[in-house]
Scaffold this motif. Sequence first.
Motif, PDB file in Angstrom:
ATOM      1  N   PHE A 100      32.141  41.989  43.177  1.00 28.21           N
ATOM      2  CA  PHE A 100      33.114  42.198  42.102  1.00 28.21           C
ATOM      3  C   PHE A 100      33.222  40.941  41.227  1.00 28.21           C
ATOM      4  CE2 PHE A 100      36.711  45.167  41.118  1.00 28.21           C
ATOM      5  CZ  PHE A 100      37.195  44.487  40.011  1.00 28.21           C
ATOM      6  N   TYR A 101      33.276  39.782  41.882  1.00 29.78           N
ATOM      7  CA  TYR A 101      33.380  38.501  41.175  1.00 29.78           C
ATOM      8  C   TYR A 101      32.198  38.316  40.216  1.00 29.78           C
ATOM      9  CZ  TYR A 101      32.897  33.396  40.646  1.00 29.78           C
ATOM     10  OH  TYR A 101      32.730  32.132  40.146  1.00 29.78           O
ATOM     11  N   LYS A 102      30.993  38.636  40.678  1.00 30.27           N
ATOM     12  CA  LYS A 102      29.810  38.510  39.823  1.00 30.27           C
ATOM     13  C   LYS A 102      29.892  39.445  38.624  1.00 30.27           C
ATOM     14  CE  LYS A 102      26.530  36.859  43.325  1.00 30.27           C
ATOM     15  NZ  LYS A 102      25.323  37.198  44.131  1.00 30.27           N
ATOM     16  N   MET A 103      30.474  40.638  38.830  1.00 31.20           N
ATOM     17  CA  MET A 103      30.647  41.562  37.709  1.00 31.20           C
ATOM     18  C   MET A 103      31.629  40.986  36.686  1.00 31.20           C
ATOM     19  SD  MET A 103      31.901  45.550  37.667  1.00 31.20           S
ATOM     20  CE  MET A 103      33.579  45.178  38.214  1.00 31.20           C
ATOM     21  N   LEU A 104      32.703  40.349  37.169  1.00 29.76           N
ATOM     22  CA  LEU A 104      33.677  39.743  36.262  1.00 29.76           C
ATOM     23  C   LEU A 104      33.020  38.656  35.413  1.00 29.76           C
ATOM     24  CD1 LEU A 104      36.745  39.437  38.664  1.00 29.76           C
ATOM     25  CD2 LEU A 104      36.485  41.069  36.778  1.00 29.76           C
ATOM     26  N   LEU A 105      32.137  37.877  36.023  1.00 27.50           N
ATOM     27  CA  LEU A 105      31.397  36.853  35.275  1.00 27.50           C
ATOM     28  C   LEU A 105      30.520  37.501  34.210  1.00 27.50           C
ATOM     29  CD1 LEU A 105      30.185  34.398  38.084  1.00 27.50           C
ATOM     30  CD2 LEU A 105      32.150  34.122  36.550  1.00 27.50           C
ATOM     31  N   LYS A 106      29.861  38.580  34.582  1.00 25.92           N
ATOM     32  CA  LYS A 106      28.962  39.281  33.658  1.00 25.92           C
ATOM     33  C   LYS A 106      29.737  39.852  32.471  1.00 25.92           C
ATOM     34  CE  LYS A 106      25.321  42.808  33.661  1.00 25.92           C
ATOM     35  NZ  LYS A 106      24.615  43.834  34.489  1.00 25.92           N
ATOM     36  N   ILE A 107      30.943  40.340  32.714  1.00 30.38           N
ATOM     37  CA  ILE A 107      31.782  40.881  31.640  1.00 30.38           C
ATOM     38  C   ILE A 107      32.205  39.771  30.685  1.00 30.38           C
ATOM     39  CG2 ILE A 107      34.054  41.905  31.158  1.00 30.38           C
ATOM     40  CD1 ILE A 107      33.675  43.535  33.765  1.00 30.38           C
ATOM     41  N   GLY A 108      32.362  38.550  31.223  1.00 31.07           N
ATOM     42  CA  GLY A 108      32.682  37.416  30.358  1.00 31.07           C
ATOM     43  C   GLY A 108      33.984  36.714  30.662  1.00 31.07           C
ATOM     44  N   PHE A 109      34.598  36.987  31.807  1.00 28.43           N
ATOM     45  CA  PHE A 109      35.845  36.300  32.167  1.00 28.43           C
ATOM     46  C   PHE A 109      35.566  34.818  32.418  1.00 28.43           C
ATOM     47  CE2 PHE A 109      37.131  40.641  33.121  1.00 28.43           C
ATOM     48  CZ  PHE A 109      38.442  40.655  32.650  1.00 28.43           C
ATOM     49  N   LYS A 110      36.406  33.969  31.825  1.00 27.51           N
ATOM     50  CA  LYS A 110      36.289  32.521  32.020  1.00 27.51           C
ATOM     51  C   LYS A 110      37.372  31.976  32.952  1.00 27.51           C
ATOM     52  CE  LYS A 110      32.757  32.254  29.330  1.00 27.51           C
ATOM     53  NZ  LYS A 110      31.412  32.081  29.941  1.00 27.51           N
ATOM     54  N   GLU A 111      38.367  32.803  33.248  1.00 25.86           N
ATOM     55  CA  GLU A 111      39.397  32.441  34.218  1.00 25.86           C
ATOM     56  C   GLU A 111      39.547  33.604  35.185  1.00 25.86           C
ATOM     57  OE1 GLU A 111      43.038  30.909  32.615  1.00 25.86           O
ATOM     58  OE2 GLU A 111      42.017  29.460  31.312  1.00 25.86           O
ATOM     59  N   ILE A 112      39.420  33.317  36.478  1.00 29.81           N
ATOM     60  CA  ILE A 112      39.463  34.358  37.506  1.00 29.81           C
ATOM     61  C   ILE A 112      40.323  33.866  38.664  1.00 29.81           C
ATOM     62  CG2 ILE A 112      38.105  35.741  39.129  1.00 29.81           C
ATOM     63  CD1 ILE A 112      35.679  35.340  37.265  1.00 29.81           C
ATOM     64  N   GLU A 113      41.375  34.615  38.959  1.00 25.59           N
ATOM     65  CA  GLU A 113      42.183  34.275  40.127  1.00 25.59           C
ATOM     66  C   GLU A 113      41.469  34.794  41.370  1.00 25.59           C
ATOM     67  OE1 GLU A 113      46.693  33.876  40.247  1.00 25.59           O
ATOM     68  OE2 GLU A 113      46.377  35.866  41.120  1.00 25.59           O
ATOM     69  N   VAL A 114      41.086  33.878  42.241  1.00 24.42           N
ATOM     70  CA  VAL A 114      40.233  34.253  43.380  1.00 24.42           C
ATOM     71  C   VAL A 114      41.022  34.494  44.659  1.00 24.42           C
ATOM     72  CG1 VAL A 114      38.171  33.155  42.449  1.00 24.42           C
ATOM     73  CG2 VAL A 114      39.758  31.812  43.869  1.00 24.42           C
ATOM     74  N   GLY A 115      42.328  34.251  44.640  1.00 23.11           N
ATOM     75  CA  GLY A 115      43.089  34.591  45.832  1.00 23.11           C
ATOM     76  C   GLY A 115      44.192  33.600  46.154  1.00 23.11           C
ATOM     77  N   PHE A 116      44.688  33.782  47.361  1.00 30.27           N
ATOM     78  CA  PHE A 116      45.772  32.970  47.925  1.00 30.27           C
ATOM     79  C   PHE A 116      45.171  32.324  49.173  1.00 30.27           C
ATOM     80  CE2 PHE A 116      50.664  33.313  48.243  1.00 30.27           C
ATOM     81  CZ  PHE A 116      50.768  32.083  48.844  1.00 30.27           C
ATOM     82  N   PRO A 117      44.359  31.252  48.995  1.00 31.67           N
ATOM     83  CA  PRO A 117      43.528  30.752  50.095  1.00 31.67           C
ATOM     84  C   PRO A 117      44.278  30.348  51.357  1.00 31.67           C
ATOM     85  CG  PRO A 117      43.383  29.312  48.170  1.00 31.67           C
ATOM     86  CD  PRO A 117      44.164  30.503  47.760  1.00 31.67           C
ATOM     87  N   ALA A 118      45.552  29.982  51.202  1.00 32.16           N
ATOM     88  CA  ALA A 118      46.311  29.572  52.386  1.00 32.16           C
ATOM     89  C   ALA A 118      46.922  30.771  53.120  1.00 32.16           C
ATOM     90  CB  ALA A 118      47.416  28.597  51.984  1.00 32.16           C
TER      91      ALA A 118
END
Length: 555
Positions: free
Chosen positions: A59-77
Motif C-alpha cells: 500500500f505504501y508503495k502505491m501511495l508513493l506512486k500516486i505522488g504523496f510526499k507526506e505519509i503517516e506510517v503509524g504509531f510506532p510505540a
Amino acid sequence: MSKMNVEKYTKNYFMPPQIDMSWAFKEHPGKAPVWCSVDLRDGNQALVIPMSLDEKIEFYKMLLKIGFKEIEVGFPAASETEYEFLRTLVEKDLIPDDVTVQVLTQAREHIIKRTFEALDGVKNAVVHVYNSTSVAQREQVFKKSRENIKKIAVNGAVMLKELTEAAGQSYRFEYSPESFTGTEVDYACEVCNAVLDIWQPTADKKSIINLPSTVQMSMPHIYAAQIAYMSQNLKYRDNVVLSLHPHNDRGTGVADSEMGLLAGADRIEGTLFGNGERTGNADIVTIAMNMAALGIDPQLDFSNMPEIINLYESVTRMHVYDRQPYSGSLVFAAFSGSHQDAIAKGMKWREKEKPAHWTVPYLLIDPKDIGREYDGDVIRINSQSGKGGVAYIMEQKYGLDMPKKMREDFGYCVKDISDRKHKELLPDEIYKIFHDFYVNIEAPLSLIDFKLNKTADGMRNGTVHLYINGNEKRLSAQGNGRLDAVSNALQKELKINYSNLIYSEHAMEIGSSSRAMAYIGITGENGKNVWGAGMDTDIITASVKALISAVNKLL
C-alpha cells in the motif's frame, strides 16, 4: 411527526468569537494543498482485519506512486507491528529523499523515546503529538480544567522539543487539539499558540497545527468559519502549516476539506476512498479529482484508478462503493436513453469540433483520464437504454454505423431483450443480437450467387441464384442498378411488394479491414418497416445479402 426523539440532541460545537465569511466568495482553492495520507495509521486501525506488514508495504508503495510526499506510517510505540513497519521502511531504504514520514505519539516520555528509536535513520519526519481539548473530553474523560488540559499540551511540546534536540534530530513537529470541533474555538487557539510558543517555528522549520474534525458536529461552513478564525489568530502564522483532518460523521468530509482550504488551510490529512473510523475520513481521491475537474493540478496521479482500487480492495478487504465519486464502478454509467443519446452526441461533437476543454453532457470529467472506457464504463445497456447508447457502442467498439432509423429499430430490439431477461447486456451480447437479428439472414431465402451485366442503355440484367425454402432457383433480374435488379427479381418471384428502400454501406474500420457492411430498410404493403444487414468482403455482395436479409424479415 418523526418518532425520533430529536429533543435529546443539541449543538455541541462553538462559533468563533469573530466570524469572517469572506473566504466564501472564493470559487475554488488556488492550488493543491499539501496532502498527507493517513491510510496506514488512521485507515489501518479502522479495518476489521488490519493490514499485514507485506500489505502495508504494498500500500505504501502505491501511495508513493500516486505522488504523496507526506505519509503517516503509524504509531510506532503502540505495537510491535507498527514499530516493525517503520523499521522495515528504513532498513530496506524505501523512503525517498523527497518524502516525509509522519508518526503519531502521545505526549509521554517513554512513548516519545520509543518513537525516536523507530525513526532512527529517517531523513525527513514529522512527529505528531496530540491531546483532547473538547468540553466533553475535559468533563467526562479527563476530568480536568481548561488550564490543566493546556498544560498537558505544553508539557508534550516541551518534551518533544527537548528529546528531539537530545537525539540530535531536526524532525518537524505537529500538534492536534484532538476533538477540535467540540472545543471552544478561542480556547483551541490559546492551546495551539501555547504549543507554538514552545516550538518557535521558523521559515526553515515550520510547525504543523492540525485541526481535526474528530467528530463532525456542524455544517461545513461552520467548520470553515472556525478554520478561518484559527488561521487569522495563530501566532507565527507564516511559519505554520495549517492542516485539516476531517472525519465523515455527517457525510461532509469532502465539503469540510474544500471549505476549510478556502478559509485558510494549507494541508489535508485523509485517506483513499475515505476509509477510517466510524463513517470514515475525508476522501482524498474525491477532493483531488474535484480540483482536477476545475483545471487545478492536484499534484496526485489517479490516471489508473482501476489499478488503485484493485490493490486497495485487496489489502484492506474493503469495497469501493459503486457510486463513490470518480472511483465507483457505476459513477460514469449512463443507462437512461436520453442521457446516453446526449453523451453519444457530445462525443461526436467533440470529435468534430476538437474543443480545448471538456464539456460532454453528463460527464464531469473524461473517464479515460482515470483509466476508464466509454463502452464498458459509460454507455451501459439495459431496459432503460435507448437507441443512442446502443448505436454508440456498436460504432465505437465494432465499427458499425447504422442508419438513423435502423438504430431506432435495433434499440427497441435490445431494450426488449434486456427487459425480458431482466439484466444488463454487455457489448458482446449486443453485437450478437445485432448479428442474429439482422446480418446475412438465410431463411427462407439464401443467396448462392448472382451475375449482373451492364447493358448499352446503362441498365443491369442477369440472374440471381439462390435457395427459396430449400429449393434451388435461378431468377431473371433486370433493373437500373445491381440492387434494383435483384430487388425486382425477388418481388416478382415472391409476389410481394415493398417500397421506401433505404440503403447505406461502409467499410469495417474495426476488426478486419477487408470486410464491408451494408444496411437496407424496406417498407412492406402493411406499412411495416424492416431492416437487414449484409457482411462480405465485397461491398456489392454485402448489399445483396442485406436486401435478402430484409426480405427474409419481411416474409
